[in-house]
Scaffold this active site. Structure first.
Site, PDB file in Angstrom:
ATOM      1  N   GLY A  74       0.829  -1.197   0.000  1.00 27.65           N
ATOM      2  CA  GLY A  74       0.000   0.000   0.000  1.00 27.65           C
ATOM      3  C   GLY A  74       0.864   1.247   0.000  1.00 27.65           C
ATOM      4  O   GLY A  74       2.054   1.202   0.333  1.00 27.65           O
ATOM      5  N   GLY A 122       0.434  -5.217   0.582  1.00 24.77           N
ATOM      6  CA  GLY A 122      -0.736  -5.136  -0.285  1.00 24.77           C
ATOM      7  C   GLY A 122      -0.556  -5.826  -1.618  1.00 24.77           C
ATOM      8  O   GLY A 122      -1.534  -6.249  -2.251  1.00 24.77           O
ATOM      9  N   GLU A 145       5.398  -5.885   7.716  1.00 18.90           N
ATOM     10  CA  GLU A 145       4.702  -4.813   8.430  1.00 18.90           C
ATOM     11  C   GLU A 145       5.257  -4.514   9.816  1.00 18.90           C
ATOM     12  O   GLU A 145       5.211  -3.367  10.264  1.00 18.90           O
ATOM     13  CB  GLU A 145       3.205  -5.145   8.528  1.00 18.90           C
ATOM     14  CG  GLU A 145       2.437  -4.989   7.220  1.00 18.90           C
ATOM     15  CD  GLU A 145       2.647  -6.141   6.246  1.00 18.90           C
ATOM     16  OE1 GLU A 145       2.171  -6.039   5.105  1.00 18.90           O
ATOM     17  OE2 GLU A 145       3.280  -7.153   6.632  1.00 18.90           O
ATOM     18  N   ASP A 153      -1.617  -7.710   6.980  1.00 20.35           N
ATOM     19  CA  ASP A 153      -3.048  -7.563   6.723  1.00 20.35           C
ATOM     20  C   ASP A 153      -3.337  -8.104   5.327  1.00 20.35           C
ATOM     21  O   ASP A 153      -2.666  -9.023   4.876  1.00 20.35           O
ATOM     22  CB  ASP A 153      -3.498  -6.110   6.923  1.00 20.35           C
ATOM     23  CG  ASP A 153      -2.936  -5.140   5.898  1.00 20.35           C
ATOM     24  OD1 ASP A 153      -1.858  -5.412   5.321  1.00 20.35           O
ATOM     25  OD2 ASP A 153      -3.570  -4.098   5.655  1.00 20.35           O
TER      26      ASP A 153
END
Length: 358
Positions: A74, A122, A145, A153
């Site tokens: 992301g 992502g 992360e 995630d």
């Protein structure tokens, strides 16, 4: 990122075309290693829903522009700015992105992902939930992360929890970069195709059935260095992050264990503990339930300090010296960890499989 609502076309950042019977998605931010924005996620959702009902499209291919990778994750600089502004754009982006991850997992047509070069965060979400996941000798995959004070995630907690033994726990807590063999071993990818053959494979997919085309180009994946590692199984079992770190530090005669301990000790203590708890809680859940849990946890990280500090240290100021609060694993209590999983009330993300199946 603010103002990019559902359905907003971002024609320059993500490209769509039909070649023969193949719908091609090209992430087109090569200078940012195709980092995913809210507008890109919205545009992909819209196009995939259209193609699902288009009889002229037999399969979908997702790939990244440029030489560096499919997607580096992301757009965390946009997330950082949103946190500083006290905005809500990141929560809206994640809701859209996680809906996209679910749709990819449930897609009614073959969804082929070229996981060449960097595939981080992502980038895993828009590839590893697909039905045909192809890695190359250039693949560097990871869920890093915890390095930026966050947790895996985009359904990554579920994928990591399903990996053989404790290899997924190792990858989550250290943020390790994984090669093609590791990606296949962990269950993030299916087939190995040398990068020089991807263009020919893409052309074949325009007219051939996916399975036979991929079989023609695929080769045996290299072995994974994570397979059969006694130290991984011995050190990462259980739910106690402090005990895992102690075992890694004490494991004699294994340089990799010492290196893993060093990596884990440098991460946000809060992120490490919440990541471990996330992996343990997600076992047996559906992808949609996993994404709902990740959304709950993610919003709590947005409200805390470590996520912002991690991005600052790694990406904004690049001093690589984050000041984590709390600074040690011992200072992160069970109640602290538990609070990340508390219900969000009317802010919950609800992902019904029936609603998102096309």
């Amino acid at each position: 990122m603010a103002g990019m609502g559902p359905g907003t076309p971002v024609t320059d950042e993500v490209l769509f075309e039909c070649r023969g019977r193949l719908g091609v998605i090209t992430l087109n931010r090569p200078r940012a290693v195709n980092a995913l924005t809210a507008g890109m996620a919205s545009a992909m959702l819209e196009q995939l829903r259209l193609w699902a009902h288009d009889d002229a499209v037999a399969a979908v291919l997702v790939r990244g522009a440029g030489e560096r990778g499919l997607c580096a994750g992301g757009d965390i600089v946009a997330i950082y700015r949103d946190m500083l502004d006290g905005g809500s754009a990141t929560a809206a982006f994640w809701a859209e992105e996680y809906t996209l991850n679910s749709l990819i997992s449930n897609y009614s047509k073959p969804y082929v992902a070229f996981m060449d070069g960097l595939v981080l965060g992502g980038g895993v979400g828009i590839s590893a939930h697909g039905s045909v996941r192809i890695v190359t000798e250039r693949t560097r995959l990871g869920m890093p992360e915890t390095t930026i004070g966050f947790v895996p995630d985009v359904g990554g907690t579920l994928l990591l929890s399903r990996a053989p033994g404790e290899a997924g726990t190792h990858a989550a807590l250290t943020g390790a970069h994984l090669n093609a063999g590791d990606a296949v071993f962990l269950g993030f990818a299916d087939r190995y195709v040398p990068s020089a053959k991807l263009a020919d494979l893409a052309r074949a997919l325009e007219s051939e059935p996916v399975d036979s085309a991929v079989a023609r180009f695929a080769e045996e994946a290299p072995p994974s260095g994570l397979a059969g590692q006694e130290w991984i199984e011995a050190c990462y079992a259980g739910n106690d992050a402090e005990e895992i770190l102690r075992r890694l530090q004490a494991f004699e005669g294994q340089a990799q264990a010492a290196k893993a301990a060093e990596a884990m000790a440098a991460k946000s203590p809060t992120a490490v503990k919440v990541a471990l708890e996330s992996l343990r809680r997600v076992k047996g859940l559906s992808l949609e339930e996993a994404l709902e849990q990740e959304y709950r946890v993610g919003l709590r990280f947005l409200a805390g300090t470590d996520f912002r500090e991690g991005i600052r240290a790694q990406v904004v100021d690049k001093d690589y010296s984050p000041h984590w609060q709390p600074a040690t694993l011992a200072e992160v209590s069970d109640d602290d960890v538990e609070s990340y999983f508390a219900p969000l009330g009317n802010r919950e993300l609800i992902l019904s499989k029936e609603h998102n199946h096309v």
